[in-house]
Every structure is written in structure tokens, then in C-alpha cells.
Design a protein around this motif. Structure first.
Motif, PDB file in Angstrom:
ATOM      1  N   VAL A  52      -7.489   1.616   2.281  1.00 52.37           N
ATOM      2  CA  VAL A  52      -7.329   2.221   3.598  1.00 52.37           C
ATOM      3  C   VAL A  52      -6.317   3.355   3.525  1.00 52.37           C
ATOM      4  CG1 VAL A  52      -6.510   1.780   5.949  1.00 52.37           C
ATOM      5  CG2 VAL A  52      -7.942   0.099   4.800  1.00 52.37           C
ATOM      6  N   ASN A  53      -5.346   3.199   2.665  1.00 51.97           N
ATOM      7  CA  ASN A  53      -4.220   4.107   2.569  1.00 51.97           C
ATOM      8  C   ASN A  53      -4.495   5.333   1.703  1.00 51.97           C
ATOM      9  OD1 ASN A  53      -1.502   4.645   3.230  1.00 51.97           O
ATOM     10  ND2 ASN A  53      -0.849   3.878   1.256  1.00 51.97           N
ATOM     11  N   ASP A  54      -5.533   5.289   0.878  1.00 52.80           N
ATOM     12  CA  ASP A  54      -5.757   6.328  -0.121  1.00 52.80           C
ATOM     13  C   ASP A  54      -5.845   7.732   0.457  1.00 52.80           C
ATOM     14  OD1 ASP A  54      -5.656   4.468  -2.097  1.00 52.80           O
ATOM     15  OD2 ASP A  54      -7.819   4.374  -2.420  1.00 52.80           O
ATOM     16  N   SER A  55      -6.633   7.955   1.497  1.00 53.57           N
ATOM     17  CA  SER A  55      -6.834   9.316   1.997  1.00 53.57           C
ATOM     18  C   SER A  55      -5.563   9.886   2.605  1.00 53.57           C
ATOM     19  CB  SER A  55      -7.983   9.368   2.999  1.00 53.57           C
ATOM     20  OG  SER A  55      -7.669   8.634   4.158  1.00 53.57           O
ATOM     21  N   VAL A  56      -4.802   9.087   3.326  1.00 56.70           N
ATOM     22  CA  VAL A  56      -3.559   9.574   3.921  1.00 56.70           C
ATOM     23  C   VAL A  56      -2.549   9.880   2.818  1.00 56.70           C
ATOM     24  CG1 VAL A  56      -1.639   9.017   5.463  1.00 56.70           C
ATOM     25  CG2 VAL A  56      -3.963   8.367   6.082  1.00 56.70           C
ATOM     26  N   GLU A  57      -2.479   9.026   1.813  1.00 59.44           N
ATOM     27  CA  GLU A  57      -1.568   9.276   0.694  1.00 59.44           C
ATOM     28  C   GLU A  57      -1.964  10.562  -0.031  1.00 59.44           C
ATOM     29  OE1 GLU A  57       0.256   7.229  -3.355  1.00 59.44           O
ATOM     30  OE2 GLU A  57      -1.293   6.174  -2.242  1.00 59.44           O
ATOM     31  N   GLU A  58      -3.267  10.752  -0.231  1.00 62.42           N
ATOM     32  CA  GLU A  58      -3.738  11.964  -0.908  1.00 62.42           C
ATOM     33  C   GLU A  58      -3.399  13.214  -0.084  1.00 62.42           C
ATOM     34  OE1 GLU A  58      -7.893  11.276  -1.587  1.00 62.42           O
ATOM     35  OE2 GLU A  58      -7.501   9.724  -3.094  1.00 62.42           O
ATOM     36  N   GLU A  59      -3.542  13.130   1.239  1.00 62.71           N
ATOM     37  CA  GLU A  59      -3.212  14.269   2.100  1.00 62.71           C
ATOM     38  C   GLU A  59      -1.719  14.572   2.051  1.00 62.71           C
ATOM     39  OE1 GLU A  59      -4.748  13.818   6.075  1.00 62.71           O
ATOM     40  OE2 GLU A  59      -6.669  13.106   5.288  1.00 62.71           O
ATOM     41  N   LEU A  60      -0.896  13.530   2.073  1.00 62.86           N
ATOM     42  CA  LEU A  60       0.550  13.727   2.006  1.00 62.86           C
ATOM     43  C   LEU A  60       0.940  14.300   0.651  1.00 62.86           C
ATOM     44  CD1 LEU A  60       3.259  13.433   3.419  1.00 62.86           C
ATOM     45  CD2 LEU A  60       3.333  11.055   2.659  1.00 62.86           C
ATOM     46  N   GLN A  61       0.359  13.781  -0.408  1.00 65.77           N
ATOM     47  CA  GLN A  61       0.642  14.298  -1.738  1.00 65.77           C
ATOM     48  C   GLN A  61       0.212  15.759  -1.841  1.00 65.77           C
ATOM     49  OE1 GLN A  61      -0.364  11.741  -4.989  1.00 65.77           O
ATOM     50  NE2 GLN A  61      -0.181  13.364  -6.502  1.00 65.77           N
ATOM     51  N   ALA A  62      -0.957  16.101  -1.295  1.00 64.11           N
ATOM     52  CA  ALA A  62      -1.435  17.485  -1.316  1.00 64.11           C
ATOM     53  C   ALA A  62      -0.486  18.402  -0.546  1.00 64.11           C
ATOM     54  CB  ALA A  62      -2.839  17.573  -0.743  1.00 64.11           C
ATOM     55  N   ALA A  63       0.065  17.907   0.558  1.00 63.84           N
ATOM     56  CA  ALA A  63       1.028  18.710   1.326  1.00 63.84           C
ATOM     57  C   ALA A  63       2.259  19.011   0.475  1.00 63.84           C
ATOM     58  CB  ALA A  63       1.424  17.981   2.608  1.00 63.84           C
ATOM     59  N   PHE A  64       2.717  18.022  -0.295  1.00 66.97           N
ATOM     60  CA  PHE A  64       3.859  18.244  -1.185  1.00 66.97           C
ATOM     61  C   PHE A  64       3.492  19.217  -2.310  1.00 66.97           C
ATOM     62  CE2 PHE A  64       5.364  13.777   0.071  1.00 66.97           C
ATOM     63  CZ  PHE A  64       6.218  14.267   1.038  1.00 66.97           C
ATOM     64  N   GLU A  65       2.292  19.053  -2.859  1.00 69.83           N
ATOM     65  CA  GLU A  65       1.859  19.917  -3.959  1.00 69.83           C
ATOM     66  C   GLU A  65       1.679  21.369  -3.517  1.00 69.83           C
ATOM     67  OE1 GLU A  65      -1.627  17.844  -5.284  1.00 69.83           O
ATOM     68  OE2 GLU A  65      -0.469  16.456  -6.539  1.00 69.83           O
ATOM     69  N   ASP A  66       1.373  21.575  -2.241  1.00 70.45           N
ATOM     70  CA  ASP A  66       1.194  22.930  -1.714  1.00 70.45           C
ATOM     71  C   ASP A  66       2.513  23.680  -1.545  1.00 70.45           C
ATOM     72  OD1 ASP A  66      -1.544  22.643  -1.659  1.00 70.45           O
ATOM     73  OD2 ASP A  66      -1.648  22.205   0.494  1.00 70.45           O
ATOM     74  N   LEU A  67       3.617  22.960  -1.580  1.00 71.13           N
ATOM     75  CA  LEU A  67       4.923  23.591  -1.420  1.00 71.13           C
ATOM     76  C   LEU A  67       5.347  24.273  -2.712  1.00 71.13           C
ATOM     77  CD1 LEU A  67       6.842  20.693   0.380  1.00 71.13           C
ATOM     78  CD2 LEU A  67       5.861  22.733   1.450  1.00 71.13           C
TER      79      LEU A  67
END
Length: 141
Positions: A52-67
């Protein structure tokens, strides 16, 4: 203080972190002490399924990677100020240490953020230490 990272980006990270924390599985032992747990039954109840958590974690990780690296270091430093590791007056020292962490690999810095308990709250507290907040950011009005 004017952060390197746009305030709306920081607030999006906080909003995503809040969603992530709401879905993060936790183990609850029902209040039983570890010595009362059978070997066959670990006594822990998984409150939420990891998938259940995978997509939200991936979105949060992507937000960090975009910085950029400096922006990621800034997010780390804000979180350290928010959790009390550093005072706002020690911002330069917090940023220096955060830049060293990011410099040794962004993956380690991102993992530290993802593993940080109550990330949304500590980031909000870190922003508040500099009189910054997310009030009105993301409103549709």
C-alpha cells in the motif's frame, strides 16, 4: 531566511511525507512484552501492508531525487533543526554537515529522510524555526 528550495516544493514534500507516514506499516505487539511472545507467533500485528505504501514512498523519493544537492542538504538540515539536533542559530553548521552527508551520496541522505520518524512534523518544525510555514501553500482558492 530565504530557503534555496522554493517554499511550495518544501511544502509538497511535507504533504507527501504526511501521506507516507499515514501509510507506513507499524508493528504492534498488543502491549505484550517480548519475553511473553511464542517463537511461532511473533506477537506483532502489521497494521498496514507494505504494498500500500510503495507508490507514496516512490513519489516522496522522486521528490527528493528531483532536488539539487544543495536543496537536498537544505531539507536534511531543516529536518535536523526540526528534531532538535541543531538550533536555528546553528544553521551554518547543520548545512555543512548535511552537505557532507549528501556529498557522500544522495541515496544515503534520501534514506535518512525516508527513515526519519515523523518527517513531516520535523520538517514543519524546522521551517517554523525560521518563521516559515505552509499556510496557504497549495490552497485552491
Amino acid at each position: 531566511m530565504d530557503p534555496l528550495t522554493p517554499l511550495d516544493t518544501l511544502c509538497r514534500i511535507i504533504f507527501r511525507a504526511r501521506e507516507y507516514e499515514a501509510q507506513t506499516p507499524t508493528d504492534y505487539d498488543g502491549g505484550e512484552a517480548a519475553e511473553n511472545i511464542d517463537d511461532d507467533d511473533e506477537g506483532a500485528l502489521s497494521v498496514l501492508d507494505d504494498s500500500v505504501n510503495d507508490s507514496v514512498e516512490e513519489e516522496l523519493q522522486a521528490a527528493f531525487e528531483d532536488l539539487g544537492e544543495d536543496q537536498l542538504a537544505e531539507v536534511v538540515a531543516f529536518s535536523w533543526v526540526g528534531q532538535g539536533t541543531y538550533e536555528a542559530s546553528d544553521w551554518d553548521e547543520a548545512m555543512e554537515e548535511a552537505q557532507a552527508l549528501v556529498g557522500s551520496g544522495t541515496a544515503g541522505a534520501i534514506r535518512e529522510l525516508l527513515d526519519m520518524p515523523m518527517l513531516a512534523s520535523v520538517l514543519e518544525a524546522g521551517l517554523a524555526a525560521f518563521e516559515l510555514n505552509c499556510d496557504g501553500v497549495g490552497d485552491l482558492s
